[in-house]
Design a protein around this motif. Structure first.
Motif, PDB file in Angstrom:
ATOM      1  N   LYS A 118      16.971 -33.638  12.681  1.00  0.00           N
ATOM      2  CA  LYS A 118      15.776 -32.920  13.123  1.00  0.00           C
ATOM      3  C   LYS A 118      15.068 -33.731  14.211  1.00  0.00           C
ATOM      4  N   ILE A 139      13.219 -44.486  12.044  1.00  0.00           N
ATOM      5  CA  ILE A 139      12.902 -43.427  11.077  1.00  0.00           C
ATOM      6  C   ILE A 139      13.509 -42.127  11.585  1.00  0.00           C
ATOM      7  N   GLU A 177      14.436 -38.040  10.523  1.00  0.00           N
ATOM      8  CA  GLU A 177      14.254 -36.902   9.612  1.00  0.00           C
ATOM      9  C   GLU A 177      15.388 -35.902   9.832  1.00  0.00           C
ATOM     10  N   GLU A 228      17.253 -32.042   8.800  1.00  0.00           N
ATOM     11  CA  GLU A 228      16.809 -30.662   8.604  1.00  0.00           C
ATOM     12  C   GLU A 228      16.583 -30.320   7.135  1.00  0.00           C
ATOM     13  N   GLY A 233      15.137 -32.124   5.055  1.00  0.00           N
ATOM     14  CA  GLY A 233      13.924 -32.778   4.592  1.00  0.00           C
ATOM     15  C   GLY A 233      14.092 -34.237   4.239  1.00  0.00           C
ATOM     16  N   GLU A 234      15.323 -34.715   4.123  1.00  0.00           N
ATOM     17  CA  GLU A 234      15.515 -36.133   3.789  1.00  0.00           C
ATOM     18  C   GLU A 234      15.100 -36.998   4.981  1.00  0.00           C
ATOM     19  N   ILE A 235      14.440 -38.108   4.672  1.00  0.00           N
ATOM     20  CA  ILE A 235      13.972 -39.038   5.703  1.00  0.00           C
ATOM     21  C   ILE A 235      14.609 -40.403   5.496  1.00  0.00           C
ATOM     22  N   ASP A 278      14.455 -44.293   6.464  1.00  0.00           N
ATOM     23  CA  ASP A 278      13.517 -45.297   6.955  1.00  0.00           C
ATOM     24  C   ASP A 278      14.193 -46.656   6.841  1.00  0.00           C
TER      25      ASP A 278
END
Length: 297
Positions: free
Chosen positions: A141, A229, A231, A233, A235-237, A239
């Motif tokens: 994303k 960081i 992201e 699609e 929703g998992e991020i 870091d």
């Protein structure tokens, strides 16, 4: 070290922080690289290691490889001379300050049957490997790489000349390695009394998602801090600051610079090759930086 691997004499050129790490690791390594000396503009005492002139290193028959740890503005000159004298080269990123010079040096190495190996230990980290694993099964994303630090040596003049992304070429390489080829779609540079801030906007060639590379360089000492960081699609991020090294049973894993020495030794001994996509990543990343710099003209 492989049983049939020959011992390769090497010399470290440049004895700053990175050069001293290389010297330390070469004194401890068992990968077949043997430290024959170091080259520095200063008169230095390094226990157990003799200081040489660069000419001595180039003409010595005991020296088969040169490890370049100088400021990047000197990389091209040292690499070219080393290759002309039949020496393999390990160099910290970037190989050179322009894509054309970088491409030419790889061609020169190939024509002479020599190894030109660019170090980017960031690509060896667990954090980077974790991001690659996620990106292989998920849809991007947006993502941002940020680095805050001080001016140092060669970096000091580059942002003021409108070429800040050369100092962040490792970030471009990392995103390229994970998401494929990129195109620069925008860049900003803010020069102020205490330093500079810059931001580049990039898109993978496979889609219109956005990747950002941000940097801040200050004249006064600040704590160095960096993060990636991303992201996806779903929703998992991801870091990078939260990725912890897994403590695995068995012998301790070698440090990243030691791992890089092993890769170089394997290439010199013909056990591993410098792949075409490795060269493409190196050259193309500088081209991407050059494309971003056009937005600052």
């Amino acid at each position: 070290m492989a049983a049939t691997r020959s011992v390769v004499g090497v010399v470290v050129v440049g004895v700053g922080i990175a050069g001293r790490v290389r010297i330390r690791d070469l004194q401890e390594c068992t990968c077949g690289l043997e430290l024959k000396g170091f080259v520095s503009r200063r008169e230095l005492e390094v226990p157990g290691v003799q200081q040489l002139t660069f000419k001595d290193a180039l003409t010595s028959t005991d020296v088969k490889g040169i490890i370049v740890c100088t400021e990047p503005v000197w990389h091209e000159e040292f690499i070219r001379q080393a290759l002309e004298n039949g020496k393999h080269v390990l160099v910290e990123y970037p190989v050179a300050l322009t894509s054309s010079a970088t491409r030419d040096l790889y061609t020169q190495a190939a024509n002479k049957g020599l190894v030109l190996h660019e170090e980017n230990i960031g690509l060896l980290t667990e954090s980077h490997q974790k991001l690659k694993e996620l990106a292989a099964t998920k849809t991007l994303k947006t993502g941002t790489n940020s680095l805050v630090g001080n001016y140092n040596g060669w970096v000091e003049k580059l942002p003021l000349e409108g070429k800040p992304f050369l100092s962040n070429i490792a970030a471009i390489q990392s995103f390229y390695d994970v998401f494929g080829d990129l195109k620069a779609v925008g860049a900003t540079l803010d020069i102020h009394d205490t330093g500079v801030k810059f931001c580049g906007e990039f898109e993978p060639k496979t889609g219109n998602q956005k990747l950002f590379i941000k940097g801040e360089r200050y004249k006064e000492r600040v704590q160095r801090a960096g993060s990636t960081i991303v992201e996806f699609e779903d929703g998992e991020i991801f870091d990078s600051t939260t990725v912890k090294s897994a403590a695995l049973p068995g012998p301790k894993k070698p440090g990243l610079f030691m791992q890089d020495l092993e890769i170089f030794a394997a290439k010199v001994n013909g056990e591993r090759t410098t792949e075409a996509d490795e060269i493409t990543r190196c050259v193309r990343s500088i081209e991407i930086a050059e494309e971003a710099h056009k937005f600052l003209e």
